[in-house]
Design a protein around this motif. Structure first.
Motif, PDB file in Angstrom:
ATOM      1  N   GLN A 147       0.801  -1.214   0.000  1.00  0.00           N
ATOM      2  CA  GLN A 147       0.000   0.000   0.000  1.00  0.00           C
ATOM      3  C   GLN A 147       0.841   1.275   0.000  1.00  0.00           C
ATOM      4  O   GLN A 147       0.768   2.108   0.888  1.00  0.00           O
ATOM      5  CB  GLN A 147      -0.957  -0.002   1.192  1.00  0.00           C
ATOM      6  CG  GLN A 147      -1.955  -1.153   1.136  1.00  0.00           C
ATOM      7  CD  GLN A 147      -2.894  -1.175   2.313  1.00  0.00           C
ATOM      8  OE1 GLN A 147      -2.696  -0.476   3.304  1.00  0.00           O
ATOM      9  NE2 GLN A 147      -3.942  -1.985   2.224  1.00  0.00           N
ATOM     10  N   ARG A 148       1.682   1.389  -1.021  1.00  0.00           N
ATOM     11  CA  ARG A 148       2.471   2.596  -1.284  1.00  0.00           C
ATOM     12  C   ARG A 148       3.536   2.899  -0.244  1.00  0.00           C
ATOM     13  O   ARG A 148       3.990   4.041  -0.137  1.00  0.00           O
ATOM     14  CB  ARG A 148       1.549   3.822  -1.421  1.00  0.00           C
ATOM     15  CG  ARG A 148       0.483   3.698  -2.489  1.00  0.00           C
ATOM     16  CD  ARG A 148       1.044   3.949  -3.871  1.00  0.00           C
ATOM     17  NE  ARG A 148       0.031   3.778  -4.902  1.00  0.00           N
ATOM     18  CZ  ARG A 148       0.133   4.268  -6.130  1.00  0.00           C
ATOM     19  NH1 ARG A 148       1.198   4.942  -6.483  1.00  0.00           N
ATOM     20  NH2 ARG A 148      -0.800   4.052  -7.023  1.00  0.00           N
ATOM     21  N   LYS A 149       3.930   1.885   0.525  1.00  0.00           N
ATOM     22  CA  LYS A 149       5.027   2.081   1.473  1.00  0.00           C
ATOM     23  C   LYS A 149       5.843   0.807   1.589  1.00  0.00           C
ATOM     24  O   LYS A 149       5.327  -0.295   1.412  1.00  0.00           O
ATOM     25  CB  LYS A 149       4.512   2.496   2.856  1.00  0.00           C
ATOM     26  CG  LYS A 149       4.072   3.949   2.937  1.00  0.00           C
ATOM     27  CD  LYS A 149       3.993   4.439   4.376  1.00  0.00           C
ATOM     28  CE  LYS A 149       3.683   5.929   4.395  1.00  0.00           C
ATOM     29  NZ  LYS A 149       3.672   6.469   5.777  1.00  0.00           N
ATOM     30  N   ASP A 334       9.991   3.527   6.182  1.00  0.00           N
ATOM     31  CA  ASP A 334       8.527   3.499   6.074  1.00  0.00           C
ATOM     32  C   ASP A 334       7.883   4.872   6.189  1.00  0.00           C
ATOM     33  O   ASP A 334       6.663   4.980   6.283  1.00  0.00           O
ATOM     34  CB  ASP A 334       7.921   2.532   7.100  1.00  0.00           C
ATOM     35  CG  ASP A 334       8.447   2.752   8.514  1.00  0.00           C
ATOM     36  OD1 ASP A 334       9.198   3.724   8.725  1.00  0.00           O
ATOM     37  OD2 ASP A 334       8.119   1.942   9.405  1.00  0.00           O
ATOM     38  N   ASP A 335       8.684   5.929   6.163  1.00  0.00           N
ATOM     39  CA  ASP A 335       8.143   7.293   6.114  1.00  0.00           C
ATOM     40  C   ASP A 335       7.923   7.786   4.687  1.00  0.00           C
ATOM     41  O   ASP A 335       7.357   8.853   4.483  1.00  0.00           O
ATOM     42  CB  ASP A 335       9.086   8.271   6.829  1.00  0.00           C
ATOM     43  CG  ASP A 335       8.983   8.196   8.343  1.00  0.00           C
ATOM     44  OD1 ASP A 335       7.981   7.635   8.834  1.00  0.00           O
ATOM     45  OD2 ASP A 335       9.897   8.691   9.025  1.00  0.00           O
ATOM     46  N   HIS A 337       6.416   7.900   0.941  1.00  0.00           N
ATOM     47  CA  HIS A 337       5.267   7.528   0.105  1.00  0.00           C
ATOM     48  C   HIS A 337       5.789   7.059  -1.248  1.00  0.00           C
ATOM     49  O   HIS A 337       6.372   7.838  -2.006  1.00  0.00           O
ATOM     50  CB  HIS A 337       4.340   8.729  -0.078  1.00  0.00           C
ATOM     51  CG  HIS A 337       3.159   8.432  -0.975  1.00  0.00           C
ATOM     52  ND1 HIS A 337       2.164   7.557  -0.636  1.00  0.00           N
ATOM     53  CD2 HIS A 337       2.856   8.902  -2.216  1.00  0.00           C
ATOM     54  CE1 HIS A 337       1.280   7.484  -1.620  1.00  0.00           C
ATOM     55  NE2 HIS A 337       1.678   8.298  -2.589  1.00  0.00           N
ATOM     56  N   ALA A 339       5.068   6.524  -4.489  1.00  0.00           N
ATOM     57  CA  ALA A 339       4.029   6.842  -5.476  1.00  0.00           C
ATOM     58  C   ALA A 339       4.224   6.115  -6.806  1.00  0.00           C
ATOM     59  O   ALA A 339       3.272   5.987  -7.590  1.00  0.00           O
ATOM     60  CB  ALA A 339       3.999   8.358  -5.714  1.00  0.00           C
TER      61      ALA A 339
END
Length: 342
Positions: A147-149, A334-335, A337, A339
């Motif tokens: 999920q984008r991370k 994990d900070d 994004h 994309a």
């Protein structure tokens, strides 16, 4: 599209230039690096490392553009390491990135060092959606994308595995050229006696400080003539690797089982270690999975990985303002994004 990547989070200064063709395929135009090496038994101080980077960044830049056979005006974006890493060298390289951005009116892209390793590893090996083992002098993490991370499933609770190896190399007086970890790997190949050492896995996390203290204690006893088993430094290097790498393989396998992954990608400077790749390969063979790894051109800190991750972010709108082009020493994986991935 063409990106310039500047990496200087620790003792290695790297300049990379990468191009993405119309199909999105990456073409490495230049990947040059210079390492600050200290005398045996010594680590590198932040101020001295920053001084090294300032002295070498212009010569390396000239070398990179000469190899790439392009001019600076053909660059679409300037990518730099925002973190994690050591403050002084990070700041030195970020300052150069800001200066070039202002001089040539090129957009800036701030890149997470760990993400750079992952994206370069995926690009070089072709690994699609692996569990990632990221092992270096400053980081030890087991990662999977969702999920984008890039989610961290497990990590070190104290020092990184690379730091553990480097510090023990200083204890036994190994050279820092080309790297302490490489020299430990060579010594370990001649070890034939396994020494029991602390093995600490807590759920999905590891601890390496006890392992380091344990092997240092045995080394001191051997040097003082207390231990009668004639333990050599080769035996200690072998035992240190076997213990530390077994911890990493254990938590990686647990993450694979959790997410149902059929592959592992090893990235970071310690990822070049032959024995780690062999142990991970044996585990993957038992699971019917595959292990991916790169050679020293891409697993050791380099500028091309920053250019690759930066260009992916740039193509999805990830531009950094001049005001936000500061560094973050504890920039979490994990900070970010992500994309550019579905």
């Amino acid at each position: 599209m063409i990106a310039l990547g500047l990496e200087g989070s620790a003792n290695k200064l790297g300049i990379g230039i990468i191009q993405h063709d119309a199909n999105g395929e990456a073409i490495v135009l230049a990947n040059v690096r210079h390492t600050y090496i200290t005398p045996p038994g010594q680590g590198f101080l932040p101020s001295d490392t920053a001084r090294h980077h300032r002295a070498w960044i212009i010569p390396l830049m000239k070398q990179a553009f000469a190899e790439a056979k392009i001019s600076f005006f053909q660059i679409d974006c300037i990518c730099f390491t925002k973190g994690p890493g050591i403050g002084a060298p990070l700041n030195s390289v970020a300052l150069v990135a800001r200066t070039l951005s202002l001089m040539f009116k090129k957009p800036l892209v701030a890149v997470n060092h760990c993400i750079g390793h992952i994206e370069m590893g995926r690009e070089i090996t072709g690994a699609q959606n692996p569990v990632v083992l990221y092992v270096s002098g400053g980081n030890t993490q087991v990662i999977a994308y969702s999920q984008r991370k890039y989610r961290i499933f497990g990590e070190t609770l104290d020092i990184a595995i690379g730091n553990c190896l480097d510090r023990f190399a200083r204890v036994i007086g190994l050279s820092n050229a080309p790297s302490p970890g490489y020299n430990i790997m060579q010594e370990a190949k001649r070890g034939n006696q396994f020494v029991e050492l602390p093995y600490t896995v807590k759920g999905m996390d590891c601890s390496f400080s006890g392992l380091l203290s344990g092997v240092e204690a045995v080394a001191n006893e051997a040097m003082d003539g207390i231990n009668a088993n004639e333990i050599t430094k080769q035996d200690l290097c072998y035992s240190l690797q076997e213990n530390g790498f077994a911890m990493l393989v254990e938590i990686t396998e647990r993450a694979m089982a959790h997410v149902g992954a059929d592959s592992v990608l090893i990235v970071g400077g310690v990822g070049c270690n032959d024995r780690l790749q062999q142990m991970m390969g044996e585990m993957c063979l038992d699971r019917g999975a595959k292990v991916y790894a790169t050679d020293e051109r891409f697993c050791i800190d380099n500028g091309i990985m920053i250019a690759q991750a930066g260009l992916l972010a740039f193509k999805t709108g990830g531009i950094c303002s001049l005001e936000d082009s500061t560094i973050t020493q504890r920039f979490r994986t994990d900070d970010v994004h992500v994309a550019w991935r579905e």
